[in-house]
Write an enzyme that holds these catalytic residues in place. Structure first.
Site, PDB file in Angstrom:
ATOM      1  N   LYS A   1      10.114  -8.777   4.532  1.00  9.52           N
ATOM      2  CA  LYS A   1      11.168  -9.467   5.297  1.00  9.52           C
ATOM      3  C   LYS A   1      11.779 -10.531   4.414  1.00  9.52           C
ATOM      4  O   LYS A   1      11.092 -11.122   3.565  1.00  9.52           O
ATOM      5  CB  LYS A   1      10.570 -10.133   6.543  1.00  9.52           C
ATOM      6  CG  LYS A   1      11.585 -10.357   7.637  1.00  9.52           C
ATOM      7  CD  LYS A   1      11.853  -9.053   8.354  1.00  9.52           C
ATOM      8  CE  LYS A   1      12.719  -9.187   9.566  1.00  9.52           C
ATOM      9  NZ  LYS A   1      12.671  -7.952  10.350  1.00  9.52           N
TER      10      LYS A   1
ATOM     11  N   LYS B   1       9.763  -2.495   2.951  1.00 11.29           N
ATOM     12  CA  LYS B   1      11.021  -2.446   3.700  1.00 11.29           C
ATOM     13  C   LYS B   1      11.048  -3.492   4.786  1.00 11.29           C
ATOM     14  O   LYS B   1      10.034  -3.734   5.443  1.00 11.29           O
ATOM     15  CB  LYS B   1      11.102  -1.045   4.343  1.00 11.29           C
ATOM     16  CG  LYS B   1      12.339  -0.757   5.084  1.00 11.29           C
ATOM     17  CD  LYS B   1      13.219   0.208   4.312  1.00 11.29           C
ATOM     18  CE  LYS B   1      14.612   0.315   4.854  1.00 11.29           C
ATOM     19  NZ  LYS B   1      15.379  -0.927   4.779  1.00 11.29           N
TER      20      LYS B   1
ATOM     21  N   HIS C   1       0.850  -1.203   0.000  1.00 12.24           N
ATOM     22  CA  HIS C   1       0.000   0.000   0.000  1.00 12.24           C
ATOM     23  C   HIS C   1       0.880   1.247   0.000  1.00 12.24           C
ATOM     24  O   HIS C   1       0.444   2.320  -0.362  1.00 12.24           O
ATOM     25  CB  HIS C   1      -0.966   0.005   1.203  1.00 12.24           C
ATOM     26  CG  HIS C   1      -0.321   0.330   2.506  1.00 12.24           C
ATOM     27  ND1 HIS C   1       0.506  -0.551   3.161  1.00 12.24           N
ATOM     28  CD2 HIS C   1      -0.355   1.441   3.282  1.00 12.24           C
ATOM     29  CE1 HIS C   1       0.940   0.020   4.282  1.00 12.24           C
ATOM     30  NE2 HIS C   1       0.431   1.218   4.367  1.00 12.24           N
TER      31      HIS C   1
ATOM     32  N   SER D   1      16.697   3.561   9.249  1.00  8.83           N
ATOM     33  CA  SER D   1      16.830   3.059   7.880  1.00  8.83           C
ATOM     34  C   SER D   1      16.125   4.006   6.915  1.00  8.83           C
ATOM     35  O   SER D   1      16.604   4.273   5.807  1.00  8.83           O
ATOM     36  CB  SER D   1      16.199   1.671   7.741  1.00  8.83           C
ATOM     37  OG  SER D   1      17.126   0.669   8.098  1.00  8.83           O
TER      38      SER D   1
ATOM     39  N   LYS E   1       4.429  -1.879  11.856  1.00 15.24           N
ATOM     40  CA  LYS E   1       5.436  -1.059  12.552  1.00 15.24           C
ATOM     41  C   LYS E   1       5.663   0.259  11.805  1.00 15.24           C
ATOM     42  O   LYS E   1       5.687   1.327  12.403  1.00 15.24           O
ATOM     43  CB  LYS E   1       6.741  -1.866  12.600  1.00 15.24           C
ATOM     44  CG  LYS E   1       7.791  -1.329  13.513  1.00 15.24           C
ATOM     45  CD  LYS E   1       9.031  -2.222  13.465  1.00 15.24           C
ATOM     46  CE  LYS E   1       8.736  -3.626  13.958  1.00 15.24           C
ATOM     47  NZ  LYS E   1       9.927  -4.486  13.956  1.00 15.24           N
TER      48      LYS E   1
END
Ligand code: NAD
Length: 470
Positions: free
Chosen positions: A107, A71, A66, A363, A95
């Site tokens: 992931k 990431k 979305h 990050s 998160k």
């Protein structure tokens, strides 16, 4: 049923469902938000140093596109599975939404026991995995941006960026294809310590919040609190380092080989030095060896910080946990059943979704740096300093006071990259805590459900504003 045997992704979905039950969103939208959008399982060969060939199994899960890029870290561990990466990718989606990092969640993992492979072999694994991801469009600065996780660090990120650049050709923004890189390759100051430092900021905020403190029976503040840390890797080490620097007492530590206990306090750096000399944290002078690694989780303390892997506090040991607060530095260290047992006994859990979000936050800063091609603070550090000097000169002139040069320099200094990153990280963890704590009280739910609820509202809002294509 013992939740240790419930698949990890299902456990994450249980948390999600609890928050979803508080909402009024259309059930189909909730199902879409929960679903993992893309998963790729790759089997590829690598040549061992002795000339034989090993077939490696690796995964990349892109949970929600979305927002792009997606990431999430890449972990190297012996028991990873598609279920595990999907669960961790889903957690990344929630998160990022929680702390306003504008990414979807992902992931990756390689099933590997690092201790059985040489550095050169791990380099070949990493480069081949990157090549496979690039070929399948599962990596790129605007598509999917990996980062370090369990079992990986700067060195693997260097190989990833170098391989991606070789494969993608001379693209302007290639350095943004991965974060957690060394500085020389476009990394950012503060990324290595970001997750652990974020854990510290989160625990500090919780222990300074009168509502939270009242529910724990603890005295407020970090100073003097007793802490147990499981896992002395990137996250656990930096969390322990920051907490002890703020006056917390480290009473037990657990690593793979065992656990040590000293109610009077353990010197973190001395334990690290002892481990690098002897190969183990055990037999540390002045400390007692605990019978098992897991026994550290049951040591009496104010704050227990699991910072190794998922499924550490389960239905089996939850009732023996004697901490007042469990601060989830790792992803998913408390199973869904154990969470219910702990909260039922009044143990407060600071959820992973919030507490370890410092890593992805920094990050995000690194990625922004890579796309803008300029170091934070490069344009404004001296400008800010010069303005501060002008203000301080006027103040001194008007008050006829004179500060010594060292104090003046400290007051007028402009922020460089390290200071700005730390400030952005601290602000994210403070505002994140305030949001989660407020939602918990408003909705009358535990902090994990509150965190999921905030994320769900943001993601649902984003879907509803975009509409469903076509
Ligand atoms: P790491 O590989 O640097 O460290 C993990 C440490 O845990 C190692 O020292 C390992 O020996 C130890 N360990 C393994 N099994 C153990 C056991 N049974 N008992 C005690 N110690 C054990 O990994 P990391 O990057 O610190 O990640 C730890 C956790 O934090 C993972 O759940 C990861 O997903 C999560 N996390 C990491 C980051 C990050 O930026 N690295 C960000 C967010 C969340």
């Amino acid at each position: 049923m013992n939740s240790t045997h419930i698949p990890f992704f299902e456990q994450v979905n249980r948390h999600f469902d609890r928050a979803a039950a508080l909402s009024k969103y259309e059930p189909g939208l909730l199902t879409q938000i929960k679903s993992c959008n893309n998963v790729v399982h790759i089997a590829f060969p690598i040549k061992r140093d002795n000339g034989t060939i090993d077939v490696m199994h690796a995964w990349r899960a892109e949970h929600s596109s979305h927002k792009l890029p997606v990431k999430g870290g890449i972990r190297y561990a012996p028991h990873v599975s598609e279920d595990e990466v999907s669960a961790l990718a889903a957690m990344m989606t929630y998160k990022c939404a929680l702390v306003d990092v504008p990414f979807g969640g992902a992931k990756g993992a390689v099933r590997i026991d690092r201790s059985r492979y040489s550095e050169a072999e791990i380099e070949r694994v990493t480069r081949r995995f990157t090549f496979e991801l690039a070929g399948k469009n599962f990596i790129g600065p605007g598509i999917d941006v990996p980062a370090p996780d369990y079992g990986t660090g700067q060195r693997e990120m260097s190989w990833i960026v170098d391989t991606y650049m070789a494969v993608a050709g001379n693209q302007l923004d290639s350095a943004g294809c991965v974060t957690g890189k060394p500085l020389a390759l476009g990394g950012i100051r503060g990324r290595t310590e970001a997750t652990g430092r974020g854990v510290f900021f989160g625990v500090r905020e919780a222990l300074a919040d009168p509502h939270f403190i009242a529910s724990t029976g603890l005295e407020g503040g970090v100073e003097g609190r007793t802490v147990v840390v499981q896992g002395l890797g990137n996250v656990g080490y930096h969390a322990a380092k920051n907490l002890t620097a703020a006056g917390a007492r480290l009473v037990a530590l657990a690593e793979r080989e065992g656990a040590i206990h000293n109610p009077a306090g353990l010197d973190l750096e001395a334990v690290i030095a002892h481990r690098s000399e002897s190969g183990s944290i055990l037999d540390f002078p002045g400390a007692t060896n605990l019978p098992t690694t897991l026994a550290a989780l049951e040591v009496e303390c104010d704050v227990l910080i699991p910072a190794a892997l998922e499924n550490q506090i389960t239905a089996e040991n939850a009732d023996r946990i004697r901490a007042r607060v469990v601060a989830e530095a790792a992803n998913g260290p408390v199973t869904a059943d154990a969470h219910e047992q702990l909260t039922g006994r009044g143990v407060r859990v600071i959820p992973d979704l919030y507490l370890n979000a410092g890593g992805v936050t920094v990050s995000y800063f690194e990625w922004v740096k890579n796309l803008t091609h300029v170091r934070f603070g490069r344009m404004d550090k001296r400008f800010e300093e010069a303005s501060n000097v002008r203000i301080m000169s006027a103040v001194q002139e008007l008050t006829h006071a004179k500060l010594d040069d060292a104090r003046l320099a400290a007051i007028t200094a402009g922020g460089g990259e390290a200071e700005l990153v730390d400030s952005g990280l601290e602000d994210t963890m403070i505002t994140g805590w305030q949001a989660v704590s407020e939602a918990g009280r408003r909705l009358g739910v535990d902090l994990r459900t509150a965190a999921y609820s905030i994320s769900l509202d943001k993601i649902a809002g984003s879907y509803m504003e975009r509409g469903i294509f076509p």
